[in-house]
Design an enzyme around this catalytic site. Sequence first.
Site, PDB file in Angstrom:
ATOM      1  N   ASP A  41       0.844  -1.196   0.000  1.00 21.91           N
ATOM      2  CA  ASP A  41       0.000   0.000   0.000  1.00 21.91           C
ATOM      3  C   ASP A  41       0.880   1.247   0.000  1.00 21.91           C
ATOM      4  OD1 ASP A  41      -2.062   1.829   0.308  1.00 21.91           O
ATOM      5  OD2 ASP A  41      -3.111   0.626   1.798  1.00 21.91           O
ATOM      6  N   ASP A  42       0.812   2.033  -1.068  1.00 16.98           N
ATOM      7  CA  ASP A  42       1.516   3.319  -1.169  1.00 16.98           C
ATOM      8  C   ASP A  42       3.024   3.181  -1.323  1.00 16.98           C
ATOM      9  OD1 ASP A  42      -0.940   4.513  -0.914  1.00 16.98           O
ATOM     10  OD2 ASP A  42      -0.494   5.604   0.925  1.00 16.98           O
ATOM     11  N   CYS A  80      -5.891   3.977  -4.079  1.00 14.31           N
ATOM     12  CA  CYS A  80      -6.031   2.557  -3.761  1.00 14.31           C
ATOM     13  C   CYS A  80      -7.361   1.904  -4.138  1.00 14.31           C
ATOM     14  CB  CYS A  80      -5.705   2.313  -2.297  1.00 14.31           C
ATOM     15  SG  CYS A  80      -6.593   3.327  -1.137  1.00 14.31           S
ATOM     16  N   HIS A 136     -11.151  -2.467   1.569  1.00 17.58           N
ATOM     17  CA  HIS A 136     -11.358  -1.117   1.019  1.00 17.58           C
ATOM     18  C   HIS A 136     -12.153  -1.100  -0.279  1.00 17.58           C
ATOM     19  CE1 HIS A 136      -9.487   3.189   0.765  1.00 17.58           C
ATOM     20  NE2 HIS A 136     -10.678   3.163   1.364  1.00 17.58           N
ATOM     21  N   ASP A 294      -0.280  -0.495  -4.993  1.00 20.03           N
ATOM     22  CA  ASP A 294      -1.616  -0.100  -5.451  1.00 20.03           C
ATOM     23  C   ASP A 294      -1.603   1.253  -6.145  1.00 20.03           C
ATOM     24  OD1 ASP A 294      -1.096   1.333  -3.115  1.00 20.03           O
ATOM     25  OD2 ASP A 294      -3.129   1.171  -2.345  1.00 20.03           O
ATOM     26  N   LYS A 316       1.313  10.034  -5.211  1.00 17.70           N
ATOM     27  CA  LYS A 316       0.031   9.338  -5.122  1.00 17.70           C
ATOM     28  C   LYS A 316      -1.130  10.294  -5.407  1.00 17.70           C
ATOM     29  CE  LYS A 316      -2.901   7.473  -1.398  1.00 17.70           C
ATOM     30  NZ  LYS A 316      -2.922   7.006   0.000  1.00 17.70           N
TER      31      LYS A 316
END
Length: 544
Positions: A41-42, A80, A136, A294, A316
């Site tokens: 994630d990220d 995401c 999510h 993501d 992002k």
Amino acid sequence: MAVDCKGVLLLLLFTAALCDGSSSSKNTQDQPPHIILIVADDLGWNDVSFHGSDQIPTPNLDSLAYSGVILGNYYVSPICTPTRSAIMTGRHPIHTGLQHGVISGATPFGLPLNETILPQYLKPLGYATHIVGKWHLGHHAWEFTPTFRGFDSYFGYLTGKDNYYDHTDDESNSPEELGYKGLDLRNGTEPVWTENGTYSTELFSTEAERIIASHDTSKPLFLYLPHQAVHSGNPDNPLQAPQKYIDKFPHIQHPGRRTFAAMVSALDDAVGNVTKALSARGMLENSVIIFTTDNGGPAAGFDQNYASNWPLRGVKNTLWEGGVHGTGFVHSPLIKQPKRTTHELLHVCDLLPTIYELAGGDSTELKNLDGTNVWETISRGVQSPRVEVLHNIDPKRKTAALRYGDYKIILGEAYKGAWDGWYPPEGVTTNHSEEANHVPRWSGPLKIKCAEKPANVSTNCKPRDNPCVFNIKEDPCEFNNIADWNKPLVNFLMGRLEAYSETAVPMRNQPTDPRGNPKYHGGVWSPWINLTDTSVSTNELFGQ
């Protein structure tokens, strides 16, 4: 001459046993591969040493990447929820209504229930399906949650972030959800209160290892492992890592970047532990491990985080390369030409049809997908069937970007241009650890090299006023806008965007619903809409 029938029979049986080759594990040729899909994630482009990061050694990731295939020209969505929807459906977020932003804790929408998702495709092919980590994709009604959508088990959290230790999600960074805070950790449908103090990266790794250790190896395994790392946590303590990892990075002077590096290192160890678990069960030789971020990294304090996409532009949730050029690799003994980088154009939507084909399905029979089976590209190095990638069309932000061949068009502006720059990693860039140098390599790391930055780099592209065009192959850092002297190319790329726009469905985003506040659900983030209630609206039923 007399024939020793008993001896002949024994010889035939012995020969058959040798040909069968089976002992405690099933012949790998008779069974589809185990598929392990790991999502970071990220994670930014410059946050792994197989991309040349000289701050953060990632030996476990490097080992898998260098012995597999590094995806050098691979794209994800800029944030995401859209990427996760593309992973699960093989469809672009403009076709599922998830093209704008993310699903916050108390917003009643999600990935539509009329979409078939990855575990639902795999179960008829005989797969055991498990998810550990971040969902999510909607949780306002139980029907939107993992075990109602094809997963045999679920251990993880439903929202977009958590405290890494107490596993609560505080949505107070959203004015509409100020004070909305609650536990967000579940085993199936049941809240988990007993893991307060356990670091989530290690917690999820342990659960994944448990699933592997108890798996019936006579059937193929699909393990979806979307880690919390390295997303920032709650606003009051956004970056968290065990001290033993922080202590590994004294050469990084910036405290935020140092803790971020520690979070990456913990993630790297977690991937290594899962790999060891597969090997211990004799499953690794018939596994495909797919690793992807993501979206691009939240650099320079964006979202209270300190990832790095250097030397790429942006962060992002922007459509610059730093927001969408994904970090990824595929590792498998089944790859025919391993130990290389592919520069063929690939997109996150391609994962589902590729996995489906690997699992024994016929991906050409899948309908309404935006992805394509690219296993031959990954495994054998054949040319990608993909010639273009739609990065996004966001009707609310009025932003869009698309790549066709080597050329990229971008229009509109996010954050009023505040995050349109180039952000080197904070802290000293000399890595004093030799850890990364012990990984066997077939070549040096995959580094992106930029041309010299022109003097007018900050003024030659104003996408809020006019579309900008870049040759990404020659100018991966988006220094030189070539739109002014390539009008036919601009018109062609605009035409491609318009064609996609005509196929887009409306955004499904909904305003905050106060009924989703955890204070009404025992202090736990929980579904709050009953879809069997005849008074439920059509919008609530389909996740709109």
